[in-house]
Scaffold this motif. Structure first.
Motif, PDB file in Angstrom:
ATOM      1  N   GLY A  72       4.350 -20.194 -18.888  1.00  0.00           N
ATOM      2  CA  GLY A  72       2.911 -20.379 -18.757  1.00  0.00           C
ATOM      3  C   GLY A  72       2.243 -19.165 -18.146  1.00  0.00           C
ATOM      4  N   ALA A  73       3.011 -18.414 -17.373  1.00  0.00           N
ATOM      5  CA  ALA A  73       2.469 -17.230 -16.702  1.00  0.00           C
ATOM      6  C   ALA A  73       3.628 -16.413 -16.137  1.00  0.00           C
ATOM      7  N   LYS A  74       3.335 -15.153 -15.858  1.00  0.00           N
ATOM      8  CA  LYS A  74       4.314 -14.284 -15.211  1.00  0.00           C
ATOM      9  C   LYS A  74       4.199 -14.476 -13.702  1.00  0.00           C
ATOM     10  N   PRO A  75       5.313 -14.804 -13.061  1.00  0.00           N
ATOM     11  CA  PRO A  75       5.258 -15.016 -11.607  1.00  0.00           C
ATOM     12  C   PRO A  75       4.731 -13.783 -10.868  1.00  0.00           C
ATOM     13  N   THR A  76       4.009 -14.015  -9.827  1.00  0.00           N
ATOM     14  CA  THR A  76       3.462 -13.000  -8.910  1.00  0.00           C
ATOM     15  C   THR A  76       2.454 -12.053  -9.555  1.00  0.00           C
ATOM     16  N   VAL A  77       1.929 -12.433 -10.721  1.00  0.00           N
ATOM     17  CA  VAL A  77       0.931 -11.593 -11.390  1.00  0.00           C
ATOM     18  C   VAL A  77      -0.341 -12.419 -11.561  1.00  0.00           C
ATOM     19  N   ASP A  78      -1.494 -11.772 -11.448  1.00  0.00           N
ATOM     20  CA  ASP A  78      -2.769 -12.451 -11.656  1.00  0.00           C
ATOM     21  C   ASP A  78      -2.764 -13.106 -13.037  1.00  0.00           C
ATOM     22  N   PRO A  79      -2.933 -14.428 -13.105  1.00  0.00           N
ATOM     23  CA  PRO A  79      -2.870 -15.107 -14.399  1.00  0.00           C
ATOM     24  C   PRO A  79      -3.944 -14.659 -15.390  1.00  0.00           C
ATOM     25  N   ASN A  80      -4.999 -14.024 -14.891  1.00  0.00           N
ATOM     26  CA  ASN A  80      -6.063 -13.533 -15.769  1.00  0.00           C
ATOM     27  C   ASN A  80      -5.894 -12.079 -16.162  1.00  0.00           C
ATOM     28  N   SER A  81      -4.780 -11.473 -15.759  1.00  0.00           N
ATOM     29  CA  SER A  81      -4.578 -10.048 -16.023  1.00  0.00           C
ATOM     30  C   SER A  81      -4.032  -9.807 -17.424  1.00  0.00           C
ATOM     31  N   GLU A  82      -4.237  -8.600 -17.899  1.00  0.00           N
ATOM     32  CA  GLU A  82      -3.687  -8.191 -19.189  1.00  0.00           C
ATOM     33  C   GLU A  82      -2.164  -8.173 -19.138  1.00  0.00           C
ATOM     34  N   GLU A  83      -1.597  -7.820 -17.988  1.00  0.00           N
ATOM     35  CA  GLU A  83      -0.142  -7.829 -17.825  1.00  0.00           C
ATOM     36  C   GLU A  83       0.419  -9.241 -18.061  1.00  0.00           C
ATOM     37  N   ASN A  84      -0.267 -10.247 -17.520  1.00  0.00           N
ATOM     38  CA  ASN A  84       0.167 -11.628 -17.722  1.00  0.00           C
ATOM     39  C   ASN A  84       0.051 -12.023 -19.195  1.00  0.00           C
ATOM     40  N   LEU A  85      -1.058 -11.658 -19.814  1.00  0.00           N
ATOM     41  CA  LEU A  85      -1.249 -11.970 -21.234  1.00  0.00           C
ATOM     42  C   LEU A  85      -0.140 -11.346 -22.076  1.00  0.00           C
ATOM     43  N   ASP A  86       0.161 -10.086 -21.830  1.00  0.00           N
ATOM     44  CA  ASP A  86       1.238  -9.411 -22.574  1.00  0.00           C
ATOM     45  C   ASP A  86       2.565 -10.131 -22.394  1.00  0.00           C
ATOM     46  N   PHE A  87       2.870 -10.522 -21.166  1.00  0.00           N
ATOM     47  CA  PHE A  87       4.129 -11.210 -20.873  1.00  0.00           C
ATOM     48  C   PHE A  87       4.199 -12.547 -21.609  1.00  0.00           C
ATOM     49  N   VAL A  88       3.147 -13.341 -21.515  1.00  0.00           N
ATOM     50  CA  VAL A  88       3.125 -14.655 -22.159  1.00  0.00           C
ATOM     51  C   VAL A  88       3.263 -14.509 -23.677  1.00  0.00           C
ATOM     52  N   LEU A  89       2.570 -13.560 -24.265  1.00  0.00           N
ATOM     53  CA  LEU A  89       2.682 -13.348 -25.718  1.00  0.00           C
ATOM     54  C   LEU A  89       4.068 -12.827 -26.102  1.00  0.00           C
ATOM     55  N   ASP A  90       4.643 -11.964 -25.274  1.00  0.00           N
ATOM     56  CA  ASP A  90       5.996 -11.453 -25.547  1.00  0.00           C
ATOM     57  C   ASP A  90       7.019 -12.586 -25.550  1.00  0.00           C
ATOM     58  N   VAL A  91       6.909 -13.491 -24.577  1.00  0.00           N
ATOM     59  CA  VAL A  91       7.876 -14.587 -24.460  1.00  0.00           C
ATOM     60  C   VAL A  91       7.601 -15.688 -25.478  1.00  0.00           C
ATOM     61  N   ASN A  92       6.359 -16.156 -25.552  1.00  0.00           N
ATOM     62  CA  ASN A  92       6.043 -17.352 -26.316  1.00  0.00           C
ATOM     63  C   ASN A  92       5.794 -17.110 -27.795  1.00  0.00           C
ATOM     64  N   LEU A  93       5.455 -15.902 -28.181  1.00  0.00           N
ATOM     65  CA  LEU A  93       5.133 -15.633 -29.585  1.00  0.00           C
ATOM     66  C   LEU A  93       6.044 -14.574 -30.199  1.00  0.00           C
ATOM     67  N   LYS A  94       6.018 -13.380 -29.632  1.00  0.00           N
ATOM     68  CA  LYS A  94       6.780 -12.287 -30.249  1.00  0.00           C
ATOM     69  C   LYS A  94       8.283 -12.556 -30.262  1.00  0.00           C
ATOM     70  N   SER A  95       8.823 -13.145 -29.198  1.00  0.00           N
ATOM     71  CA  SER A  95      10.266 -13.405 -29.177  1.00  0.00           C
ATOM     72  C   SER A  95      10.654 -14.432 -30.233  1.00  0.00           C
ATOM     73  N   VAL A  96       9.791 -15.399 -30.494  1.00  0.00           N
ATOM     74  CA  VAL A  96      10.054 -16.415 -31.518  1.00  0.00           C
ATOM     75  C   VAL A  96      10.082 -15.767 -32.896  1.00  0.00           C
ATOM     76  N   ILE A  97       9.090 -14.936 -33.179  1.00  0.00           N
ATOM     77  CA  ILE A  97       9.037 -14.245 -34.472  1.00  0.00           C
ATOM     78  C   ILE A  97      10.258 -13.352 -34.639  1.00  0.00           C
ATOM     79  N   ARG A  98      10.605 -12.604 -33.596  1.00  0.00           N
ATOM     80  CA  ARG A  98      11.761 -11.701 -33.649  1.00  0.00           C
ATOM     81  C   ARG A  98      13.047 -12.480 -33.931  1.00  0.00           C
ATOM     82  N   LEU A  99      13.282 -13.538 -33.171  1.00  0.00           N
ATOM     83  CA  LEU A  99      14.514 -14.303 -33.331  1.00  0.00           C
ATOM     84  C   LEU A  99      14.545 -15.011 -34.686  1.00  0.00           C
ATOM     85  N   ASN A 100      13.425 -15.556 -35.114  1.00  0.00           N
ATOM     86  CA  ASN A 100      13.366 -16.168 -36.452  1.00  0.00           C
ATOM     87  C   ASN A 100      13.771 -15.157 -37.511  1.00  0.00           C
TER      88      ASN A 100
END
Length: 150
Positions: free
Chosen positions: A99-127
């Motif tokens: 849902g979010a990257k620990p210890t990072v502002d949930p509204n930050s671009e860093e958090n958005l990148d992390f969430v998209l990397d885990v929840n979207l890009k990793s799924v596409i890559r593994l598929n």
């Protein structure tokens, strides 16, 4: 041991070091599947291993892959170690998510990148990595998400 309706099936379950993924891996193994369990947490993976063994699943019916799902090397390891041990893949369960990257502002671009990397890009890559194996077995992909996906 319950029904063996997944006998001779090989399943990768990402995010199976806790929670829903752990439950999925355990249930499928109890129903005869060979499983590859995955997670970031070594302790969580050890707990999943313990649960499998305590529920009658022999150690030759599971593989453990630890690593960050957003790391392309982890995706490769999931594919390679599963095929090396079991010779095929029948089902991929994309369960890992955050849902979010620990210890990072949930509204930050860093958090958005992390969430998209885990929840979207990793799924596409593994598929994309696993689809050629699934085509051989006429296998399936199960993508799990939460209300956050909407």
């Amino acid at each position: 041991m319950s029904s063996q309706k997944f006998s001779d099936k090989v399943v990768i379950v990402t995010g199976s070091s806790s929670g829903i993924g752990q439950g999925i891996a355990l249930l499928l193994a109890q129903q005869g599947a060979s499983v590859t369990i995955h997670g970031r947490s070594l302790e969580g993976l050890q707990e999943t291993e313990k649960e499998l063994v305590e529920n009658g699943v022999s150690t030759d019916r599971f593989v453990v892959v630890q690593g960050d799902i957003e790391d392309p090397e982890t995706a490769k390891k999931l594919l390679e170690e599963t095929v090396e041990k079991f010779g095929k893949i029948d089902v991929l369960v994309n369960n890992a998510g955050v849902g979010a990257k620990p210890t990072v502002d949930p509204n930050s671009e860093e958090n958005l990148d992390f969430v998209l990397d885990v929840n979207l890009k990793s799924v596409i890559r593994l598929n994309n990595l696993v689809i050629p194996e699934l085509e051989k077995t006429k296998g399936n992909i199960v993508n799990i998400s939460s209300i956050d996906a909407l």
